[in-house]
Design an enzyme around this catalytic site. Structure first.
Site, PDB file in Angstrom:
ATOM      1  N   LYS A  47      31.700  20.544  43.142  1.00  0.00           N
ATOM      2  CA  LYS A  47      30.487  20.269  42.353  1.00  0.00           C
ATOM      3  C   LYS A  47      29.757  21.566  41.979  1.00  0.00           C
ATOM      4  O   LYS A  47      29.386  21.755  40.830  1.00  0.00           O
ATOM      5  CB  LYS A  47      29.524  19.362  43.140  1.00  0.00           C
ATOM      6  CG  LYS A  47      30.093  17.992  43.491  1.00  0.00           C
ATOM      7  CD  LYS A  47      29.083  17.137  44.229  1.00  0.00           C
ATOM      8  CE  LYS A  47      28.598  17.714  45.540  1.00  0.00           C
ATOM      9  NZ  LYS A  47      29.668  17.861  46.572  1.00  0.00           N
ATOM     10  N   ARG A  84      21.764  11.833  46.442  1.00  0.00           N
ATOM     11  CA  ARG A  84      22.766  11.609  47.497  1.00  0.00           C
ATOM     12  C   ARG A  84      22.568  10.262  48.175  1.00  0.00           C
ATOM     13  O   ARG A  84      23.336   9.932  49.087  1.00  0.00           O
ATOM     14  CB  ARG A  84      22.636  12.715  48.549  1.00  0.00           C
ATOM     15  CG  ARG A  84      23.757  13.749  48.533  1.00  0.00           C
ATOM     16  CD  ARG A  84      23.438  14.763  49.618  1.00  0.00           C
ATOM     17  NE  ARG A  84      24.542  15.561  50.044  1.00  0.00           N
ATOM     18  CZ  ARG A  84      24.826  16.786  49.576  1.00  0.00           C
ATOM     19  NH1 ARG A  84      24.117  17.318  48.634  1.00  0.00           N
ATOM     20  NH2 ARG A  84      25.827  17.463  50.084  1.00  0.00           N
ATOM     21  N   ARG A 124      35.737  28.410  52.226  1.00  0.00           N
ATOM     22  CA  ARG A 124      34.662  28.714  51.258  1.00  0.00           C
ATOM     23  C   ARG A 124      33.869  29.934  51.697  1.00  0.00           C
ATOM     24  O   ARG A 124      33.394  30.003  52.816  1.00  0.00           O
ATOM     25  CB  ARG A 124      33.729  27.496  51.128  1.00  0.00           C
ATOM     26  CG  ARG A 124      32.484  27.788  50.301  1.00  0.00           C
ATOM     27  CD  ARG A 124      31.871  26.553  49.729  1.00  0.00           C
ATOM     28  NE  ARG A 124      31.208  25.697  50.706  1.00  0.00           N
ATOM     29  CZ  ARG A 124      30.593  24.545  50.390  1.00  0.00           C
ATOM     30  NH1 ARG A 124      30.567  24.127  49.130  1.00  0.00           N
ATOM     31  NH2 ARG A 124      30.033  23.819  51.323  1.00  0.00           N
ATOM     32  N   ARG A 130      29.390  29.340  55.503  1.00  0.00           N
ATOM     33  CA  ARG A 130      28.275  28.486  55.892  1.00  0.00           C
ATOM     34  C   ARG A 130      28.491  27.915  57.284  1.00  0.00           C
ATOM     35  O   ARG A 130      29.586  27.493  57.614  1.00  0.00           O
ATOM     36  CB  ARG A 130      28.105  27.350  54.870  1.00  0.00           C
ATOM     37  CG  ARG A 130      27.227  27.767  53.703  1.00  0.00           C
ATOM     38  CD  ARG A 130      27.239  26.788  52.585  1.00  0.00           C
ATOM     39  NE  ARG A 130      27.084  25.392  53.010  1.00  0.00           N
ATOM     40  CZ  ARG A 130      27.052  24.367  52.164  1.00  0.00           C
ATOM     41  NH1 ARG A 130      27.137  24.590  50.866  1.00  0.00           N
ATOM     42  NH2 ARG A 130      26.928  23.137  52.600  1.00  0.00           N
ATOM     43  N   ARG A 178      30.176  15.487  57.777  1.00  0.00           N
ATOM     44  CA  ARG A 178      29.567  15.443  56.431  1.00  0.00           C
ATOM     45  C   ARG A 178      30.326  14.477  55.527  1.00  0.00           C
ATOM     46  O   ARG A 178      29.726  13.804  54.691  1.00  0.00           O
ATOM     47  CB  ARG A 178      29.519  16.843  55.821  1.00  0.00           C
ATOM     48  CG  ARG A 178      28.387  17.688  56.412  1.00  0.00           C
ATOM     49  CD  ARG A 178      28.582  19.164  56.168  1.00  0.00           C
ATOM     50  NE  ARG A 178      28.648  19.508  54.766  1.00  0.00           N
ATOM     51  CZ  ARG A 178      29.258  20.581  54.298  1.00  0.00           C
ATOM     52  NH1 ARG A 178      29.871  21.413  55.112  1.00  0.00           N
ATOM     53  NH2 ARG A 178      29.259  20.821  53.010  1.00  0.00           N
TER      54      ARG A 178
HETATM   55  P1  ADP Z   1      28.068  20.651  49.705  1.00  0.00           P
HETATM   56  O1  ADP Z   1      28.085  21.748  48.672  1.00  0.00           O
HETATM   57  O2  ADP Z   1      29.087  20.870  50.738  1.00  0.00           O
HETATM   58  O3  ADP Z   1      28.145  19.280  49.117  1.00  0.00           O
HETATM   59  P2  ADP Z   1      25.224  21.075  49.875  1.00  0.00           P
HETATM   60  O4  ADP Z   1      25.040  22.539  49.769  1.00  0.00           O
HETATM   61  O5  ADP Z   1      25.021  20.257  48.666  1.00  0.00           O
HETATM   62  O6  ADP Z   1      26.684  20.785  50.473  1.00  0.00           O
HETATM   63  O7  ADP Z   1      24.285  20.483  51.004  1.00  0.00           O
HETATM   64  C1  ADP Z   1      24.183  21.086  52.279  1.00  0.00           C
HETATM   65  C2  ADP Z   1      23.243  20.266  53.161  1.00  0.00           C
HETATM   66  O8  ADP Z   1      21.927  20.245  52.578  1.00  0.00           O
HETATM   67  C3  ADP Z   1      23.611  18.790  53.296  1.00  0.00           C
HETATM   68  O9  ADP Z   1      24.580  18.564  54.318  1.00  0.00           O
HETATM   69  C4  ADP Z   1      22.248  18.186  53.645  1.00  0.00           C
HETATM   70  O10 ADP Z   1      21.888  18.450  54.983  1.00  0.00           O
HETATM   71  C5  ADP Z   1      21.310  18.981  52.753  1.00  0.00           C
HETATM   72  N1  ADP Z   1      21.146  18.345  51.438  1.00  0.00           N
HETATM   73  C6  ADP Z   1      21.510  18.830  50.221  1.00  0.00           C
HETATM   74  N2  ADP Z   1      21.194  17.993  49.240  1.00  0.00           N
HETATM   75  C7  ADP Z   1      20.617  16.907  49.821  1.00  0.00           C
HETATM   76  C8  ADP Z   1      20.084  15.680  49.337  1.00  0.00           C
HETATM   77  N3  ADP Z   1      20.099  15.377  48.022  1.00  0.00           N
HETATM   78  N4  ADP Z   1      19.582  14.800  50.235  1.00  0.00           N
HETATM   79  C9  ADP Z   1      19.543  15.087  51.541  1.00  0.00           C
HETATM   80  N5  ADP Z   1      20.038  16.215  52.070  1.00  0.00           N
HETATM   81  C10 ADP Z   1      20.572  17.135  51.231  1.00  0.00           C
HETATM   82  P1  ADP Z   2      30.926  21.335  46.502  1.00  0.00           P
HETATM   83  O1  ADP Z   2      29.731  21.940  45.805  1.00  0.00           O
HETATM   84  O2  ADP Z   2      31.340  20.032  45.896  1.00  0.00           O
HETATM   85  O3  ADP Z   2      30.743  21.247  47.974  1.00  0.00           O
HETATM   86  P2  ADP Z   2      32.268  23.877  45.886  1.00  0.00           P
HETATM   87  O4  ADP Z   2      32.132  24.066  44.426  1.00  0.00           O
HETATM   88  O5  ADP Z   2      31.390  24.687  46.764  1.00  0.00           O
HETATM   89  O6  ADP Z   2      32.175  22.298  46.245  1.00  0.00           O
HETATM   90  O7  ADP Z   2      33.806  24.134  46.265  1.00  0.00           O
HETATM   91  C1  ADP Z   2      34.260  24.072  47.619  1.00  0.00           C
HETATM   92  C2  ADP Z   2      35.311  25.167  47.843  1.00  0.00           C
HETATM   93  O8  ADP Z   2      36.511  24.835  47.121  1.00  0.00           O
HETATM   94  C3  ADP Z   2      34.899  26.547  47.347  1.00  0.00           C
HETATM   95  O9  ADP Z   2      35.419  27.506  48.232  1.00  0.00           O
HETATM   96  C4  ADP Z   2      35.532  26.652  45.962  1.00  0.00           C
HETATM   97  O10 ADP Z   2      35.831  28.004  45.613  1.00  0.00           O
HETATM   98  C5  ADP Z   2      36.815  25.834  46.129  1.00  0.00           C
HETATM   99  N1  ADP Z   2      37.211  25.093  44.921  1.00  0.00           N
HETATM  100  C6  ADP Z   2      36.391  24.502  44.007  1.00  0.00           C
HETATM  101  N2  ADP Z   2      37.109  23.853  43.068  1.00  0.00           N
HETATM  102  C7  ADP Z   2      38.423  24.026  43.392  1.00  0.00           C
HETATM  103  C8  ADP Z   2      39.663  23.610  42.804  1.00  0.00           C
HETATM  104  N3  ADP Z   2      39.688  22.848  41.691  1.00  0.00           N
HETATM  105  N4  ADP Z   2      40.799  23.974  43.416  1.00  0.00           N
HETATM  106  C9  ADP Z   2      40.768  24.727  44.558  1.00  0.00           C
HETATM  107  N5  ADP Z   2      39.650  25.146  45.151  1.00  0.00           N
HETATM  108  C10 ADP Z   2      38.479  24.820  44.591  1.00  0.00           C
END
Ligand code: ADP
Ligand code: ADP
Length: 217
Positions: free
Chosen positions: A16, A91, A130, A162, A173
């Site tokens: 995302k 979310r 990541r 992270r 998660r």
């Molecule tokens: P990821 O990129 O792996 O999806 P995020 O960076 O979006 O993770 O989120 C990291 C953490 O921040 C989540 O596990 C949660 O604790 C908090 N968080 C982020 N967005 C939301 C939301 N919309 N509602 C509640 N908690 C959130």
């Molecule tokens: P999210 O925000 O949904 O948690 P991220 O954009 O942070 O996801 O991506 C999670 C990890 O996967 C990062 O290390 C990113 O560089 C890698 N990644 C993202 N898209 C792809 C893909 N299409 N193929 C392989 N790795 C990817």
């Protein structure tokens, strides 16, 4: 011109953040990541950051009321006048309802909800590799490596992993996603806004499908 709001949906690690940045650039929108906003608050040691920390470290969601309030404040800023790519929000169904009400006040609505689909076993691998920059740029040890290991391509700063990307927290998660966020798939499908995207392709392939989905929405 009507404001364009895009909601990125998908499990943790689906891509995302990576893709939201590209869409924001392509359509001249701001990228709003609630995870990044919470991490910024944490770094600046604000009261919100302190509150969020305990939930984030456990891989739990931060409560709806504070999250919604933070997003309301962010969306009210002038740089959102053309719209935004929302990444990590909503979310929960309560957050989705709050977003709808808020956008209605702006005379706008969510235009399209790309749902990036990726199987669970791939997610753990993606998140354990990541690497993040403090500026929020996202790399992967194998799939999207920086030019120099552990160094940000643009500003030369040190990359970090992270705390919540450890395999055991990642698994929790994913469970939290399934219980609290996955219901949004049907929520947006029923509104006719959902577009399924194959997230197992390479990064560029996913971007191509997303650009098409937004243009056709
Ligand atoms: P990821 O990129 O792996 O999806 P995020 O960076 O979006 O993770 O989120 C990291 C953490 O921040 C989540 O596990 C949660 O604790 C908090 N968080 C982020 N967005 C939301 C939301 N919309 N509602 C509640 N908690 C959130
Ligand atoms: P999210 O925000 O949904 O948690 P991220 O954009 O942070 O996801 O991506 C999670 C990890 O996967 C990062 O290390 C990113 O560089 C890698 N990644 C993202 N898209 C792809 C893909 N299409 N193929 C392989 N790795 C990817």
């Amino acid at each position: 011109m009507k404001r364009l709001f895009i909601v990125m949906l998908g499990p943790p690690g689906a891509g995302k953040g990576t893709q939201a940045k590209k869409l924001a650039q392509a359509f001249d929108l701001v990228h709003i990541s609630t995870g990044d906003l919470f991490r910024e608050n944490l770094k600046n040691e604000t009261a919100l950051g302190q509150l969020a920390q305990s939930f984030m470290n456990k891989g739990e969601l931060v409560p709806d009321d504070v999250t919604i309030q933070m997003v309301e404040e962010r969306l009210s800023r002038p740089d959102c006048e053309k719209g935004a790519v929302l990444d990590g929000f909503p979310r929960t169904p309560a957050q989705a309802d709050a977003l709808e009400a808020l956008l209605l006040k702006f005379g706008a609505g969510v235009k399209v909800v790309p749902y990036i689909k990726v199987a669970d076993e791939v997610l753990v691998e993606r998140l354990s590799g990541r690497w993040m920059s403090t500026a929020g740029r996202v790399y992967h040890a194998q799939y999207n490596p920086p030019k120099v290991k552990w160094i940000d391509d643009l500003d030369g700063s040190q990359l970090y992993q992270r705390e919540d990307d450890k395999p055991e927290t990642v698994r929790h998660r994913i469970d939290v996603y399934k219980a609290q966020t996955a219901p949004l798939i049907d929520y947006y499908r029923q509104k006719g806004l959902l577009v399924e995207i194959d997230g197992t392709q390479g990064i560029d392939g996913v971007t191509e499908d997303l650009l098409k989905a937004v243009e056709e929405a």
